[in-house]
Design a protein around this motif. Structure first.
Motif, short mmCIF file in Angstrom:
data_model
loop_
_atom_site.label_atom_id
_atom_site.label_comp_id
_atom_site.label_asym_id
_atom_site.label_seq_id
_atom_site.Cartn_x
_atom_site.Cartn_y
_atom_site.Cartn_z
N GLY A 44 2.07 5.85 -13.37
CA GLY A 44 2.30 4.47 -13.80
C GLY A 44 3.71 4.03 -13.52
O GLY A 44 4.54 4.81 -13.05
N LEU A 45 3.99 2.75 -13.82
CA LEU A 45 5.31 2.18 -13.57
C LEU A 45 6.17 2.14 -14.83
O LEU A 45 7.33 1.77 -14.78
CB LEU A 45 5.19 0.75 -13.02
N GLY A 46 5.58 2.51 -15.97
CA GLY A 46 6.34 2.48 -17.20
C GLY A 46 5.52 3.00 -18.36
O GLY A 46 4.30 3.19 -18.25
N LEU A 47 6.20 3.24 -19.47
CA LEU A 47 5.54 3.70 -20.68
C LEU A 47 6.43 3.34 -21.87
O LEU A 47 7.66 3.46 -21.79
CB LEU A 47 5.33 5.22 -20.63
N ALA A 48 5.79 2.93 -22.95
CA ALA A 48 6.50 2.63 -24.20
C ALA A 48 6.12 3.69 -25.23
O ALA A 48 4.98 4.16 -25.26
CB ALA A 48 6.12 1.24 -24.69
N ALA A 49 7.07 4.05 -26.08
CA ALA A 49 6.84 5.10 -27.08
C ALA A 49 5.60 4.85 -27.96
O ALA A 49 4.88 5.80 -28.25
CB ALA A 49 8.10 5.29 -27.93
N PRO A 50 5.31 3.60 -28.37
CA PRO A 50 4.11 3.40 -29.20
C PRO A 50 2.81 3.83 -28.50
O PRO A 50 1.84 4.17 -29.17
CB PRO A 50 4.12 1.89 -29.47
N GLN A 51 2.80 3.86 -27.18
CA GLN A 51 1.60 4.30 -26.47
C GLN A 51 1.33 5.78 -26.73
O GLN A 51 0.21 6.25 -26.54
CB GLN A 51 1.74 4.05 -24.97
N LEU A 52 2.36 6.51 -27.17
CA LEU A 52 2.21 7.92 -27.52
C LEU A 52 2.18 8.10 -29.04
O LEU A 52 2.26 9.22 -29.54
CB LEU A 52 3.35 8.75 -26.92
N GLY A 53 2.10 6.98 -29.77
CA GLY A 53 2.04 7.05 -31.22
C GLY A 53 3.39 7.17 -31.89
O GLY A 53 3.47 7.40 -33.09
N HIS A 88 0.73 -10.34 -10.98
CA HIS A 88 0.54 -8.92 -10.67
C HIS A 88 -0.61 -8.37 -11.51
O HIS A 88 -0.72 -8.69 -12.69
CB HIS A 88 1.82 -8.13 -10.94
N ALA A 89 -1.43 -7.53 -10.90
CA ALA A 89 -2.51 -6.88 -11.65
C ALA A 89 -1.90 -5.83 -12.57
O ALA A 89 -1.23 -4.91 -12.11
CB ALA A 89 -3.51 -6.23 -10.69
N GLU A 90 -2.11 -6.01 -13.86
CA GLU A 90 -1.58 -5.08 -14.86
C GLU A 90 -2.71 -4.31 -15.50
O GLU A 90 -3.84 -4.77 -15.58
CB GLU A 90 -0.78 -5.83 -15.92
N ALA A 91 -2.36 -3.12 -15.97
CA ALA A 91 -3.31 -2.25 -16.65
C ALA A 91 -2.53 -1.42 -17.66
O ALA A 91 -1.30 -1.48 -17.70
CB ALA A 91 -4.02 -1.34 -15.64
N SER A 92 -3.25 -0.66 -18.46
CA SER A 92 -2.60 0.21 -19.43
C SER A 92 -3.46 1.46 -19.61
O SER A 92 -4.69 1.36 -19.68
CB SER A 92 -2.46 -0.49 -20.78
N PRO A 93 -2.82 2.64 -19.69
CA PRO A 93 -3.60 3.85 -19.94
C PRO A 93 -4.26 3.82 -21.32
O PRO A 93 -5.16 4.61 -21.59
CB PRO A 93 -2.56 4.97 -19.84
N ALA A 129 10.77 -5.86 -12.94
CA ALA A 129 10.79 -6.89 -13.98
C ALA A 129 9.44 -6.97 -14.69
O ALA A 129 9.39 -7.07 -15.92
CB ALA A 129 11.13 -8.26 -13.37
N ILE A 130 8.36 -6.89 -13.92
CA ILE A 130 7.01 -6.93 -14.50
C ILE A 130 6.83 -5.77 -15.48
O ILE A 130 6.38 -5.93 -16.61
CB ILE A 130 5.93 -6.87 -13.40
N SER A 131 7.20 -4.56 -15.04
CA SER A 131 7.02 -3.38 -15.87
C SER A 131 7.87 -3.43 -17.14
O SER A 131 7.41 -3.08 -18.22
CB SER A 131 7.30 -2.10 -15.08
N VAL A 132 9.12 -3.86 -17.00
CA VAL A 132 9.99 -3.95 -18.18
C VAL A 132 9.38 -4.90 -19.21
O VAL A 132 9.30 -4.58 -20.41
CB VAL A 132 11.42 -4.42 -17.78
N GLN A 133 8.89 -6.05 -18.75
CA GLN A 133 8.28 -7.02 -19.68
C GLN A 133 7.01 -6.45 -20.32
O GLN A 133 6.76 -6.65 -21.51
CB GLN A 133 7.96 -8.32 -18.94
N HIS A 134 6.23 -5.73 -19.53
CA HIS A 134 5.00 -5.10 -20.03
C HIS A 134 5.34 -4.10 -21.14
O HIS A 134 4.67 -4.06 -22.18
CB HIS A 134 4.30 -4.41 -18.85
N GLN A 135 6.39 -3.29 -20.93
CA GLN A 135 6.77 -2.29 -21.94
C GLN A 135 7.33 -2.96 -23.19
O GLN A 135 7.03 -2.53 -24.32
CB GLN A 135 7.81 -1.30 -21.37
N ILE A 136 8.11 -4.02 -23.02
CA ILE A 136 8.64 -4.74 -24.19
C ILE A 136 7.48 -5.33 -24.98
O ILE A 136 7.49 -5.32 -26.22
CB ILE A 136 9.68 -5.80 -23.77
N ASP A 137 6.44 -5.82 -24.30
CA ASP A 137 5.25 -6.30 -25.01
C ASP A 137 4.68 -5.19 -25.88
O ASP A 137 4.34 -5.41 -27.05
CB ASP A 137 4.18 -6.78 -24.03
#
Length: 164
Positions: A44-53, A88-93, A129-137
């Motif tokens: 992936g292009l990014g990950l936020a800590a809440p995605q790992l709980g 951009h096509a976005e997705a999330s694990p 920029a897209i990934s940073v905004q996605h992670q901040i979301d």
């Protein structure tokens, strides 16, 4: 120790706002390393800590072609966003098998704490920029489908329920 599993939608933690990081510690840096490992394994292009709980305002982003250039951020905050947008096509694990085209600013300037625990400011463009905004979301308890029209969001969630 193997990395933590990725939370799956509709886990309620994915809808909660993450807590600010008080200071960057060795524990923070170890978590960032784990997040990079999970991000690379997706890939992936990014990950936020809440995605790992982990409900802390931590994110990693690497939109480079060659990889290995992850930017580690604590408490990222958008200071400026360009008027020019990008689709951009976005997705999330967290929601496997579902993606949607999202329109976001093509350039953002972000303030965050870096690995040294110092305030950093950086301008990201394009996929970065897209990934940073996605992670901040994610840090705000939002998912990419929240940025879609009601009809498109409902279609994406129906698809997720069928896949799940």
């Amino acid at each position: 120790m193997s990395p933590r599993p990725i939370l799956r939608w509709p886990d309620p933690r994915l809808r909660k706002q993450a807590a600010p990081v008080e200071a960057v510690t060795d524990e923070t840096r170890a978590l960032w390393d784990e997040m990079v490992e999970v991000m690379e394994a997706m890939p992936g292009l990014g990950l936020a800590a809440p995605q790992l709980g982990v409900m802390q305002r931590l994110a990693v982003v690497d939109a480079s072609r060659e990889r290995g250039r992850a930017v580690r951020m604590a408490n990222p905050e958008i200071l400026e966003a360009a008027r020019e947008t990008m689709d951009h096509a976005e997705a999330s694990p967290c929601l496997p098998g579902v993606s949607a085209v999202v329109r976001r600013p093509a350039k953002v300037t972000v303030r965050y704490l870096n690995e040294a625990g110092q305030v950093d400011r950086r301008t990201f463009e394009g996929l970065w920029a897209i990934s940073v905004q996605h992670q901040i979301d994610h840090l705000e308890g939002r998912m990419f489908f929240d940025r879609l029209s009601r009809v498109k969001r409902d279609m994406a969630l129906r698809k997720a329920r069928k896949a799940g």
